[in-house]
Every structure is written in structure tokens, then in C-alpha cells.
Motif scaffolding. Structure first.
Motif, PDB file in Angstrom:
ATOM      1  N   ARG A  16       0.947  -1.461  -0.121  1.00  0.00           N
ATOM      2  CA  ARG A  16       0.072   0.161  -0.192  1.00  0.00           C
ATOM      3  C   ARG A  16       1.137   0.915   0.389  1.00  0.00           C
ATOM      4  O   ARG A  16       2.192   1.206   0.152  1.00  0.00           O
ATOM      5  N   ARG A  56      -6.996  -0.294  -6.885  1.00  0.00           N
ATOM      6  CA  ARG A  56      -7.515   0.141  -5.997  1.00  0.00           C
ATOM      7  C   ARG A  56      -7.519   1.935  -7.288  1.00  0.00           C
ATOM      8  O   ARG A  56      -6.787   2.542  -8.192  1.00  0.00           O
ATOM      9  N   CYS A  64      -1.158   9.240   9.189  1.00  0.00           N
ATOM     10  CA  CYS A  64      -1.092   7.681   8.138  1.00  0.00           C
ATOM     11  C   CYS A  64       0.167   7.121   8.155  1.00  0.00           C
ATOM     12  O   CYS A  64       1.010   7.350   8.908  1.00  0.00           O
ATOM     13  N   ALA A  77       3.710   7.502   5.316  1.00  0.00           N
ATOM     14  CA  ALA A  77       3.744   7.983   4.100  1.00  0.00           C
ATOM     15  C   ALA A  77       5.813   7.313   3.702  1.00  0.00           C
ATOM     16  O   ALA A  77       6.385   8.551   3.857  1.00  0.00           O
ATOM     17  N   THR A 137       6.847   3.266  -0.222  1.00  0.00           N
ATOM     18  CA  THR A 137       7.266   3.757  -1.659  1.00  0.00           C
ATOM     19  C   THR A 137       8.142   2.925  -2.322  1.00  0.00           C
ATOM     20  O   THR A 137       8.349   1.677  -1.225  1.00  0.00           O
ATOM     21  N   LYS A 163      -4.305  10.163   2.748  1.00  0.00           N
ATOM     22  CA  LYS A 163      -5.245   9.224   3.436  1.00  0.00           C
ATOM     23  C   LYS A 163      -6.694  10.110   4.773  1.00  0.00           C
ATOM     24  O   LYS A 163      -6.298  11.513   4.807  1.00  0.00           O
TER      25      LYS A 163
HETATM   26  C1  LIG Z   1       3.855   7.677   0.177  1.00  0.00           C
HETATM   27  S1  LIG Z   1       2.470   7.090   0.589  1.00  0.00           S
HETATM   28  C2  LIG Z   1       1.235   8.929   0.501  1.00  0.00           C
HETATM   29  C3  LIG Z   1       0.306   8.016   0.096  1.00  0.00           C
HETATM   30  O1  LIG Z   1       0.039   6.916  -0.859  1.00  0.00           O
HETATM   31  C4  LIG Z   1       0.162   7.652   1.596  1.00  0.00           C
HETATM   32  O2  LIG Z   1      -0.120   8.545   2.875  1.00  0.00           O
HETATM   33  C5  LIG Z   1      -1.545   6.278   1.782  1.00  0.00           C
HETATM   34  O3  LIG Z   1      -2.430   7.382   1.836  1.00  0.00           O
HETATM   35  C6  LIG Z   1      -1.526   5.659   1.941  1.00  0.00           C
HETATM   36  O4  LIG Z   1      -3.354   4.948   2.513  1.00  0.00           O
HETATM   37  P1  LIG Z   1      -3.367   3.543   2.381  1.00  0.00           P
HETATM   38  O5  LIG Z   1      -4.521   3.573   2.249  1.00  0.00           O
HETATM   39  O6  LIG Z   1      -2.253   2.805   3.187  1.00  0.00           O
HETATM   40  O7  LIG Z   1      -2.630   2.639   0.588  1.00  0.00           O
END
Ligand SMILES: CSC[C@@H](O)[C@@H](O)C(=O)COP(=O)(O)O
Length: 347
Positions: A51, A94, A158, A160, A165, A249
Motif C-alpha cells: 500500500r 485501487r 498515515c 508515507a 514507496t 489518507k
Molecule cells: C508515500 S505514500 C502517500 C499516500 O499513499 C499515503 O499517505 C496514504 O494515504 C496511503 O494510503 P493507503 O490506504 O495505506 O494506501
């Protein structure tokens, strides 16, 4: 655990398979899932085994390699036709993070030039997408950390981070770099209901790097700001529009309003692969709604009476006027608007 050099990483390509660190079980278990087909990759993205916008994009790129591997083995002249269904499955896994379709489109730009076995060319491109993301995160880490004052107190929401990444992270990349530079006096992380990315992933990831972290119930952020204990909110993004509206998020919009009310700055850290210049208004972004069970249960245990319903949007949209700065690998956009976003994308 998976590493890229010295950076924690949520995924790796080994022996013709995609290996994912299963984020559903962190921080208690570090399980690796090995995927052999594009359909499995699409399912893993849906289920949030992997994710975070950039990580989803990278996983999808490797998913294309798996699709091509199997299609070329079946019927070499027809591989491009055979993989169409897989490409669709990946694209629909998604809806909100634009990095997913961005990565698929980038992989597809090679299709017209491939005359023989597609796998080496597509694999090289998937690796490039991965490595470029890692490099972008290091660059954004420097650019973002430069904006912070000494003894800065930051709040993130969340995850990040490296886990979201190709490694190092976007918002957590800035926090990592600033921590190394001795610029941070306090890092707060929202627990991030309902999936608990903050409690389970961000807190774990920061502690792996010996960065002290204080966890907050999401509804404690307002009081913390009222007591003047936060200087910057630093978050990632799933999609940023041409005028700088930011989908991220669920809960980010609330933090943005709180930040503005209390004179706290909001920094959004995202690579240009997260910027969707085809959309102007944040209201046009498709927001994923996830299952009610994520809100009604914790660890499979019901926390609400039978019969209660839940609304579970995974993301919200923060309008650009509440964003102080967007940090990309190409540079920093202060008070984002169409003109400034266009300029950074063309630079
Ligand atoms: C570098 S990740 C940036 C966003 O993807 C992150 O802040 C986020 O909202 C992730 O949501 P998720 O539902 O866990 O995939």
C-alpha cells in the motif's frame, strides 16, 4: 524484512517473482508473500498487502512483467493481446492513487517497440521506476528538511514512509533527513484509524531507524495544536490535481483545517508521479470506499453492536488553499496553484 541498499523497502524482485513484505501483519509479524501472477499482484494491492501510492505503482509495474512473462511463454506472437485482461485488473485494483495508472502507462510506452521477448525490457523499466522513486524520495527529503526550522515539532498522518514507496519515504523521508540533521525535537504520528497505518507502520518504521516517535489518537491532534506543540504537519499524497488539491489518507483534510486555524504549516511531500495534470478539481478524484468491517472491527473483533453500519472512505481531499507547500523531486511549490504546478511539471 526487505532492503534496497540500506533502505527498508516493501517489495523486491527475485527469481522471476515479486516479493512483498505483507503490511497487514506488521509490526507483529514480518511475513514475505511471493507472487507469480499479475492477478495475484492486483489482489495484493486491493487487500493492502502492499500500500501507499508509489509502492502500489511499483508493484503494478512488476505485475506487468509477470503478465508478460506468462503471456510470452504461452503464445509469443500474441503476448500483448493476452495481457490485456491483466492490465485491466491491475489498473482497477485501487482507484485513488494515480501512481498506479501512471506506472502502467509508463510500462505500456515500450509495447510498440518490443519485437521479441518482452520480459528483459519490461523488467528493466520496472527496476527503473523503482530506483527513480527511491532517488526522488532522497531528494525530497533534502528539499523538505531544508524548509524546517531548528528544534521543529512535526506531526505526520498515515504511513508515507519507506513502506509506502520504493524506499526511504516521502513525508517520512523528510522526517528521516531532518532527524539526521538534528533539526527535529519531536515527531508525532497519528494512529490513523481505521487501518492504523500510523500506529502499526509509521511508529514501527521510525523506531527501526531509532527515531523517537509519540503516537496520537487521531482526535488528539486538535488539542496538541491548541497547546502550540506542533510546527509542521507533514504528509504524503495519493493524487494531486493540476491546481494543487491533494487527495490523501482520510483525516488529512481535518488536519489541514486544524493546522490553518492554529498557525501550523502543512507540507505535502510527493513525487511528480503522484501529480495528475489531467484533473483540475479535487472533487473529481475518485475516492475509494473500503469495507465497513475495517471500521466495525479491530483485529477481527467487533467493536460495535451488531446492526451498526459504517462509512469508510479511504481518502479525503484537501483544497490547495490549505496547503502551504508541496515538495516534489523537481522542487518545491509554495502556495500551490495551476500556474505553479504547471511550472514545476515543465521544469
Ligand atoms: C508515500 S505514500 C502517500 C499516500 O499513499 C499515503 O499517505 C496514504 O494515504 C496511503 O494510503 P493507503 O490506504 O495505506 O494506501
Amino acid at each position: 524484512m526487505i532492503y534496497q541498499g540500506d533502505s527498508l523497502c516493501p517489495l523486491t524482485w527475485q527469481e522471476e517473482r515479486l516479493h512483498l513484505l505483507d503490511q497487514r501483519w506488521l509490526p507483529h509479524q514480518q511475513q514475505i508473500v511471493v507472487l507469480a501472477t499479475a492477478a495475484e499482484v492486483a489482489q495484493a494491492i486491493k487487500d493492502m498487502v502492499v500500500r501507499g501510492a508509489p509502492a502500489i505503482g511499483i508493484a503494478a509495474a512488476y505485475g506487468v512483467v509477470l503478465a508478460a512473462q506468462s503471456a510470452y511463454a504461452q503464445a509469443p506472437p500474441h503476448w500483448q493481446t493476452i495481457i490485456t485482461a491483466d492490465l485491466q485488473k491491475l489498473a482497477q485494483a485501487r482507484p485513488t492513487a494515480v501512481n498506479l495508472v501512471w506506472a502502467l502507462q509508463r510500462m505500456q510506452t515500450h509495447f510498440s517497440t518490443i519485437v521479441a521477448d518482452p520480459v528483459p525490457i519490461l523488467l528493466a523499466e520496472a527496476h527503473r521506476i523503482h530506483q527513480e522513486d527511491l532517488a526522488a524520495n532522497h531528494r525530497m527529503g533534502e528539499l523538505g528538511a531544508d524548509l524546517l526550522p531548528a528544534a521543529c515539532r512535526v506531526l505526520t498522518h498515515c504511513n508515507a514512509g519507506a513502506l509506502a514507496t520504493g524506499g526511504y519515504g516521502t513525508a517520512l523521508g523528510v522526517i528521516r533527513t531532518a532527524h539526521r540533521a538534528g533539526k527535529l525535537s519531536q515527531v508525532y504520528a497519528d494512529e490513523t484509524r481505521p487501518w492504523l497505518q500510523g500506529a502499526r507502520l509509521t511508529a514501527w518504521e521510525l523506531l527501526q531507524d531509532n527515531i523517537p516517535v509519540t503516537l496520537l489518537a487521531d482526535n488528539a491532534a486538535a488539542a496538541l495544536m491548541q497547546q502550540q506543540r506542533i510546527d509542521w504537519v507533514i504528509v504524503g499524497a495519493d493524487r494531486i490535481t493540476a491546481r494543487g488539491d491533494v487527495a490523501n489518507k482520510i483525516g488529512t483534510y481535518g488536519l489541514a483545517i486544524l493546522a490553518r486555524q492554529h498557525g501550523v504549516k502543512l507540507m505535502v511531500v510527493a513525487p511528480t508521479s503522484t501529480i495528475d495534470m489531467n484533473l483540475m478539481e479535487g472533487s473529481a478524484i475518485v475516492i475509494e470506499e473500503r469495507s465497513q468491517a475495517e471500521v466495525l472491527t479491530v483485529n477481527g473483533q467487533a467493536i460495535a453492536p451488531v446492526g451498526a453500519q459504517a462509512w469508510n472512505p479511504a481518502f479525503d481531499v484537501t483544497p490547495s488553499h490549505l496547503v502551504d507547500v508541496i515538495v516534489t523531486e523537481k522542487g518545491v511549490v509554495t502556495q500551490p496553484n495551476l500556474e505553479r504546478m504547471t511550472a514545476i511539471m515543465r521544469s
